[in-house]
Motif scaffolding. Structure first.
Motif, mmCIF file in Angstrom:
data_model
loop_
_atom_site.group_PDB
_atom_site.id
_atom_site.type_symbol
_atom_site.label_atom_id
_atom_site.label_comp_id
_atom_site.label_asym_id
_atom_site.label_seq_id
_atom_site.Cartn_x
_atom_site.Cartn_y
_atom_site.Cartn_z
ATOM 1 N N ALA A 44 0.848 -1.194 0.000
ATOM 2 C CA ALA A 44 0.000 0.000 0.000
ATOM 3 C C ALA A 44 0.885 1.245 0.000
ATOM 4 C CB ALA A 44 -0.896 -0.003 1.225
ATOM 5 N N LEU A 45 0.463 2.255 -0.746
ATOM 6 C CA LEU A 45 1.203 3.505 -0.820
ATOM 7 C C LEU A 45 1.290 4.150 0.561
ATOM 8 C CD1 LEU A 45 2.323 4.373 -3.496
ATOM 9 C CD2 LEU A 45 0.503 6.040 -3.682
ATOM 10 N N GLN A 46 2.475 4.637 0.891
ATOM 11 C CA GLN A 46 2.709 5.282 2.177
ATOM 12 C C GLN A 46 3.281 6.669 1.959
ATOM 13 O OE1 GLN A 46 5.104 3.038 4.907
ATOM 14 N NE2 GLN A 46 4.119 1.107 4.429
ATOM 15 N N HIS A 47 3.444 7.395 3.044
ATOM 16 C CA HIS A 47 4.037 8.735 2.988
ATOM 17 C C HIS A 47 5.504 8.658 2.542
ATOM 18 C CE1 HIS A 47 4.527 12.938 3.908
ATOM 19 N NE2 HIS A 47 5.513 12.679 4.737
ATOM 20 N N TYR A 48 6.151 7.529 2.814
ATOM 21 C CA TYR A 48 7.538 7.320 2.420
ATOM 22 C C TYR A 48 7.587 6.368 1.229
ATOM 23 C CZ TYR A 48 9.032 9.477 6.756
ATOM 24 O OH TYR A 48 9.251 10.370 7.764
ATOM 25 N N LYS A 49 8.498 6.659 0.292
ATOM 26 C CA LYS A 49 8.686 5.782 -0.857
ATOM 27 C C LYS A 49 9.150 4.421 -0.353
ATOM 28 C CE LYS A 49 12.258 6.153 -3.781
ATOM 29 N NZ LYS A 49 13.120 6.608 -4.865
ATOM 30 N N GLN A 50 8.754 3.371 -1.050
ATOM 31 C CA GLN A 50 9.181 2.016 -0.701
ATOM 32 C C GLN A 50 9.995 1.453 -1.857
ATOM 33 O OE1 GLN A 50 5.778 0.011 1.653
ATOM 34 N NE2 GLN A 50 4.849 1.536 0.318
ATOM 35 N N ASN A 51 11.109 0.832 -1.522
ATOM 36 C CA ASN A 51 12.013 0.280 -2.523
ATOM 37 C C ASN A 51 12.041 -1.231 -2.428
ATOM 38 O OD1 ASN A 51 13.399 3.065 -1.525
ATOM 39 N ND2 ASN A 51 13.571 2.778 -3.721
ATOM 40 N N PHE A 52 12.052 -1.876 -3.579
ATOM 41 C CA PHE A 52 12.156 -3.326 -3.633
ATOM 42 C C PHE A 52 13.588 -3.658 -3.996
ATOM 43 C CE2 PHE A 52 11.626 -7.503 -5.693
ATOM 44 C CZ PHE A 52 10.981 -8.165 -4.665
ATOM 45 N N GLY A 53 14.272 -4.376 -3.111
ATOM 46 C CA GLY A 53 15.660 -4.681 -3.402
ATOM 47 C C GLY A 53 16.342 -5.477 -2.308
ATOM 48 N N PHE A 54 17.655 -5.353 -2.294
ATOM 49 C CA PHE A 54 18.537 -6.169 -1.468
ATOM 50 C C PHE A 54 19.388 -5.267 -0.578
ATOM 51 C CE2 PHE A 54 17.875 -7.973 -5.620
ATOM 52 C CZ PHE A 54 17.636 -9.314 -5.403
ATOM 53 N N TRP A 55 19.540 -5.638 0.697
ATOM 54 C CA TRP A 55 20.465 -4.886 1.543
ATOM 55 C C TRP A 55 21.880 -5.235 1.104
ATOM 56 C CZ3 TRP A 55 24.188 -7.369 4.270
ATOM 57 C CH2 TRP A 55 23.978 -8.704 4.584
ATOM 58 N N LEU A 150 23.812 -12.138 -4.514
ATOM 59 C CA LEU A 150 23.872 -11.583 -3.159
ATOM 60 C C LEU A 150 23.527 -12.597 -2.071
ATOM 61 C CD1 LEU A 150 22.304 -8.148 -4.049
ATOM 62 C CD2 LEU A 150 24.698 -8.623 -3.530
ATOM 63 N N GLY A 151 22.974 -13.745 -2.469
ATOM 64 C CA GLY A 151 22.702 -14.805 -1.507
ATOM 65 C C GLY A 151 21.500 -14.569 -0.616
ATOM 66 N N ARG A 152 20.586 -13.726 -1.056
ATOM 67 C CA ARG A 152 19.375 -13.458 -0.270
ATOM 68 C C ARG A 152 18.293 -12.941 -1.210
ATOM 69 N NH1 ARG A 152 23.478 -10.564 1.157
ATOM 70 N NH2 ARG A 152 23.658 -8.395 0.548
ATOM 71 N N PRO A 153 17.043 -13.157 -0.840
ATOM 72 C CA PRO A 153 15.954 -12.673 -1.694
ATOM 73 C C PRO A 153 15.715 -11.175 -1.497
ATOM 74 C CG PRO A 153 15.041 -13.765 0.213
ATOM 75 C CD PRO A 153 16.544 -13.934 0.290
ATOM 76 N N PRO A 154 15.128 -10.529 -2.501
ATOM 77 C CA PRO A 154 14.782 -9.117 -2.341
ATOM 78 C C PRO A 154 13.540 -8.973 -1.469
ATOM 79 C CG PRO A 154 14.011 -9.903 -4.453
ATOM 80 C CD PRO A 154 14.775 -11.040 -3.825
ATOM 81 N N GLN A 155 13.332 -7.783 -0.973
ATOM 82 C CA GLN A 155 12.134 -7.506 -0.183
ATOM 83 C C GLN A 155 11.828 -6.021 -0.274
ATOM 84 O OE1 GLN A 155 13.968 -8.727 3.630
ATOM 85 N NE2 GLN A 155 13.340 -6.734 4.418
ATOM 86 N N TRP A 156 10.690 -5.633 0.268
ATOM 87 C CA TRP A 156 10.304 -4.228 0.306
ATOM 88 C C TRP A 156 10.962 -3.542 1.491
ATOM 89 C CZ3 TRP A 156 8.383 -1.712 -3.579
ATOM 90 C CH2 TRP A 156 7.651 -2.395 -4.545
ATOM 91 N N TRP A 157 11.470 -2.329 1.272
ATOM 92 C CA TRP A 157 12.114 -1.510 2.293
ATOM 93 C C TRP A 157 11.475 -0.127 2.259
ATOM 94 C CZ3 TRP A 157 16.143 -3.792 5.029
ATOM 95 C CH2 TRP A 157 16.661 -4.964 4.482
ATOM 96 N N VAL A 158 11.317 0.495 3.412
ATOM 97 C CA VAL A 158 10.766 1.848 3.481
ATOM 98 C C VAL A 158 11.933 2.830 3.458
ATOM 99 C CG1 VAL A 158 9.410 3.485 4.838
ATOM 100 C CG2 VAL A 158 8.756 1.061 4.766
#
Length: 167
Positions: A44-55, A150-158
Motif C-alpha cells: 500500500a502507498l505510504q508517505h515514504y517511498k518504498q524500494n524493492f531490493g537487497f540490503w 547476493l545470496g538473499r531474496p529481495p524484499q520491500w524496504w521503506v
C-alpha cells in the motif's frame, strides 16, 4: 631464467593474487530465454517511498569497485567514494538494469539486514531494483541473478525520505 622473465612471471602472479577475492564472480548477465516480467505485489502507498531490493554494505560496493581499473588511476588514485560508484556502475552494467539505485532505508522489525550492516542511525543501504510507483520492473531472470549473486531474496524496504509528490 632472465631478470625480465622473472619480473614478467612475478607480475602475472601478482595479477592472479589481486583477482582472488571473497566477492562473488560477476559474470555479465545474459538472457537464456525470452525475458519474463517479475511478478511483484506492491505494498500500500505510504508517505515514504518504498524500494524493492537487497540490503548490502558500503564496504562490499567499495571492494567490488576496486576490481575496476581505469588508466587515470595511475596518476589520480581513486578514493573509496570512487570505488563505491564503480561498484554500483558495475552491478548496473553486469545485470543490465539501468534503473538500479542505492537507497537509504529504515531497518524493518523482521527480516532486515544483520545489525553489523546498519549505519549509526540504524539505517540500511539497499540496492533497489524498483520502487512502489515504477512501471519499469526487472525481469524474473534479472531478479534471480541478483538473488544468487547476493545470496538473499529481495524484499520491500521503506525509504528514509518522504515522497516529494505526497498530497
Amino acid at each position: 631464467m632472465s631478470a625480465s622473465e622473472l619480473l614478467r612471471q612475478s607480475m602475472q602472479n601478482l595479477r592472479v593474487a589481486e583477482t582472488k577475492s571473497t566477492l562473488p564472480s560477476l559474470v555479465p548477465f545474459k538472457f537464456t530465454s525470452p525475458p519474463r516480467k517479475f511478478k511483484l505485489s506492491y505494498p500500500a502507498l505510504q508517505h515514504y517511498k518504498q524500494n524493492f531490493g537487497f540490503w548490502l554494505s558500503d564496504q562490499w560496493l567499495i571492494e567490488l569497485g576496486k576490481h575496476t581499473h581505469l588508466p587515470e588511476d595511475r596518476f589520480d588514485p581513486p578514493l573509496d567514494e570512487d570505488f563505491w560508484m564503480r561498484g554500483v556502475a558495475y552491478i548496473c552494467e553486469t545485470v543490465g538494469l539501468e534503473g538500479l539505485t542505492v537507497e537509504h532505508c529504515f531497518q524493518p522489525k523482521t527480516n532486515g539486514a544483520p545489525p553489523q550492516f546498519l549505519d549509526a542511525d540504524g539505517e540500511v543501504l539497499v540496492l533497489s531494483v524498483c520502487d512502489d510507483v515504477e512501471d519499469d520492473i526487472p525481469s524474473q531472470q534479472q531478479v534471480d541473478y541478483l538473488t544468487n549473486l547476493l545470496g538473499r531474496p529481495p524484499q520491500w524496504w521503506v525509504n528514509i525520505y518522504p515522497r516529494n509528490d505526497w498530497e
